[in-house]
Design an enzyme around this catalytic site. Structure first.
Site, PDB file in Angstrom:
ATOM      1  N   GLY A 128     152.726  26.633  39.396  1.00 56.49           N
ATOM      2  CA  GLY A 128     151.861  27.044  40.503  1.00 56.49           C
ATOM      3  C   GLY A 128     150.805  28.066  40.118  1.00 56.49           C
ATOM      4  O   GLY A 128     150.177  28.664  40.984  1.00 56.49           O
ATOM      5  N   GLU A 166     160.129  23.401  32.573  1.00 57.36           N
ATOM      6  CA  GLU A 166     159.083  24.007  33.393  1.00 57.36           C
ATOM      7  C   GLU A 166     158.963  25.488  33.051  1.00 57.36           C
ATOM      8  O   GLU A 166     159.724  26.314  33.594  1.00 57.36           O
ATOM      9  CB  GLU A 166     159.414  23.861  34.878  1.00 57.36           C
ATOM     10  CG  GLU A 166     159.572  22.433  35.334  1.00 57.36           C
ATOM     11  CD  GLU A 166     159.352  22.301  36.837  1.00 57.36           C
ATOM     12  OE1 GLU A 166     158.415  21.610  37.222  1.00 57.36           O
ATOM     13  OE2 GLU A 166     160.102  22.908  37.605  1.00 57.36           O
ATOM     14  N   GLU A 194     162.442  28.245  41.171  1.00 54.00           N
ATOM     15  CA  GLU A 194     162.388  28.952  42.453  1.00 54.00           C
ATOM     16  C   GLU A 194     163.800  29.144  43.023  1.00 54.00           C
ATOM     17  O   GLU A 194     164.085  30.144  43.671  1.00 54.00           O
ATOM     18  CB  GLU A 194     161.474  28.187  43.435  1.00 54.00           C
ATOM     19  CG  GLU A 194     160.010  28.359  43.039  1.00 54.00           C
ATOM     20  CD  GLU A 194     159.116  27.168  43.299  1.00 54.00           C
ATOM     21  OE1 GLU A 194     159.457  26.306  44.130  1.00 54.00           O
ATOM     22  OE2 GLU A 194     158.053  27.091  42.646  1.00 54.00           O
ATOM     23  N   SER A 250     151.888  23.243  36.598  1.00 57.34           N
ATOM     24  CA  SER A 250     150.444  23.010  36.705  1.00 57.34           C
ATOM     25  C   SER A 250     149.992  21.737  35.997  1.00 57.34           C
ATOM     26  O   SER A 250     148.905  21.694  35.424  1.00 57.34           O
ATOM     27  CB  SER A 250     149.662  24.229  36.207  1.00 57.34           C
ATOM     28  OG  SER A 250     149.996  25.356  36.995  1.00 57.34           O
ATOM     29  N   ASN A 285     157.323  16.958  43.490  1.00 61.34           N
ATOM     30  CA  ASN A 285     158.153  17.943  44.180  1.00 61.34           C
ATOM     31  C   ASN A 285     157.298  18.601  45.264  1.00 61.34           C
ATOM     32  O   ASN A 285     156.453  19.442  44.963  1.00 61.34           O
ATOM     33  CB  ASN A 285     158.645  18.970  43.147  1.00 61.34           C
ATOM     34  CG  ASN A 285     159.388  20.133  43.789  1.00 61.34           C
ATOM     35  OD1 ASN A 285     159.746  20.085  44.957  1.00 61.34           O
ATOM     36  ND2 ASN A 285     159.613  21.188  43.006  1.00 61.34           N
ATOM     37  N   LYS A 295     158.121  20.625  47.545  1.00 57.62           N
ATOM     38  CA  LYS A 295     158.581  21.977  47.916  1.00 57.62           C
ATOM     39  C   LYS A 295     158.609  22.119  49.444  1.00 57.62           C
ATOM     40  O   LYS A 295     158.809  21.127  50.146  1.00 57.62           O
ATOM     41  CB  LYS A 295     157.711  23.043  47.240  1.00 57.62           C
ATOM     42  CG  LYS A 295     157.612  22.809  45.729  1.00 57.62           C
ATOM     43  CD  LYS A 295     157.046  23.964  44.974  1.00 57.62           C
ATOM     44  CE  LYS A 295     156.969  23.597  43.496  1.00 57.62           C
ATOM     45  NZ  LYS A 295     156.510  24.684  42.668  1.00 57.62           N
ATOM     46  N   HIS A 323     165.796  24.355  39.840  1.00 64.39           N
ATOM     47  CA  HIS A 323     164.368  24.697  39.819  1.00 64.39           C
ATOM     48  C   HIS A 323     164.223  26.215  39.701  1.00 64.39           C
ATOM     49  O   HIS A 323     165.041  26.965  40.260  1.00 64.39           O
ATOM     50  CB  HIS A 323     163.692  24.180  41.098  1.00 64.39           C
ATOM     51  CG  HIS A 323     162.198  24.281  41.020  1.00 64.39           C
ATOM     52  ND1 HIS A 323     161.536  25.466  41.246  1.00 64.39           N
ATOM     53  CD2 HIS A 323     161.269  23.370  40.683  1.00 64.39           C
ATOM     54  CE1 HIS A 323     160.232  25.265  41.069  1.00 64.39           C
ATOM     55  NE2 HIS A 323     160.042  24.003  40.719  1.00 64.39           N
TER      56      HIS A 323
HETATM   57  P1  PGA Z   1     153.277  23.014  40.000  1.00 64.10           P
HETATM   58  O1  PGA Z   1     154.850  23.013  40.274  1.00 64.10           O
HETATM   59  O2  PGA Z   1     152.916  21.629  39.525  1.00 64.10           O
HETATM   60  O3  PGA Z   1     152.648  23.355  41.311  1.00 64.10           O
HETATM   61  O4  PGA Z   1     153.022  24.040  38.940  1.00 64.10           O
HETATM   62  C1  PGA Z   1     155.741  22.320  39.448  1.00 64.10           C
HETATM   63  C2  PGA Z   1     157.149  22.521  39.921  1.00 64.10           C
HETATM   64  O5  PGA Z   1     157.471  23.627  40.370  1.00 64.10           O
HETATM   65  O6  PGA Z   1     157.994  21.602  39.880  1.00 64.10           O
END
Ligand code: PGA
Length: 255
Positions: A176, A170, A100, A216, A10, A12, A98
């Protein structure tokens, strides 16, 4: 039939057109030489790069995903991108729900269900994200939160529709942040989710559903996570922006 193993990147809202071309070309070159093809590899670039990333990967098994889609079909919705547009640009998947999108853009379960239905109606498979916040885990309501997110959205689909969905667990506190769920925490939640699917549909449907871990996940922890019984792959954010890290994560998947 064995469950599909999946590693999805992903991206983003990162990078320019040139960055997307470079990253894709590097992954394609490495994938050709190093990957055995048993894992489904998915790239989720930002919308404008989908046609190009699709073109650059056409000689490979790599699949393309969008990161979001509109809940509407077409019309006067300035700035929105429809599932039909995404499918017509060569994507086979779309990420919906997601954290976000849920947090920053305030997308709620009923809207997410409409998006999923729109995606499925346009022959896109769905990567549906769920997960609890840090506060919810501290209050020990993480199982309840995950189950409600599912009950209020994709558990309302028919079993046939649901079979086109992949679930990504997640934990929001791990996205992140560099904080990964421990293998025990991830396996425990994935096992719980599989139980919820069995309860809502059937044990067979649950057995076939690929459950991805995200938050992460990187080349140092992927092998340990992917080896767990109920973890069928990963949704990778930060580490998917570096070709070497992403390919190493794919290589950590054992058959
Ligand atoms: P990350 O993000 O691997 O940077 O923690 C995962 C995601 O948001 O899909």
């Amino acid at each position: 039939m064995k469950r599909k193993k999946i590693v999805a990147g992903n991206w983003k809202m990162n990078g320019t057109y040139d960055d997307a071309c470079k990253l894709t070309s590097e992954i394609v070159a490495m994938a050709k030489d190093e990957l055995n093809g048993n894992t489904v590899v998915i790239l989720a670039p930002p919308f404008p790069f989908i046609p190009t990333v699709n073109k650059l990967t056409e000689q490979t098994n790599i699949k393309i995903s969008a990161q979001n889609c509109s809940s509407e079909n077409s019309g006067a919705f300035t700035g929105e991108v429809s599932a039909a547009m995404i499918a017509s640009c060569g994507a086979a998947y779309v990420i919906i729900g997601h954290s976000e999108r849920r947090t920053i853009f305030k997308e709620q379960d009923d809207l997410l269900l409409k998006k999923v239905q729109m995606a499925l109606a346009n022959n896109l498979s769905v990567i549906f994200c769920i997960g609890e916040t840090k506060e919810q885990r501290e209050q020990a309501i993480h199982f309840k939160v995950a189950e409600e997110q599912l009950n209020n959205s994709i558990f309302k689909l028919s079993a046939d529709e649901f079979s086109k969905c992949i679930i990504a667990y997640e934990p929001v506190w791990a996205i992140g942040t560099g904080l990964t769920a421990t293998p025990a925490q991830a396996q425990e939640m994935h096992h719980y989710i599989r139980g919820c699917i069995a309860k809502s549909f059937t044990p067979q449907v649950a057995e076939q559903c690929s459950l991805l871990y995200g938050g992460s996940c990187n080349e140092s922890n992927a092998a340990e996570l992917f080896a767990l019984e109920d973890i069928d792959g990963g949704l990778i954010g930060g580490a998917s922006l570096k070709s070497r890290s992403f390919v190493n994560i794919i290589k950590s998947m054992k058959d």
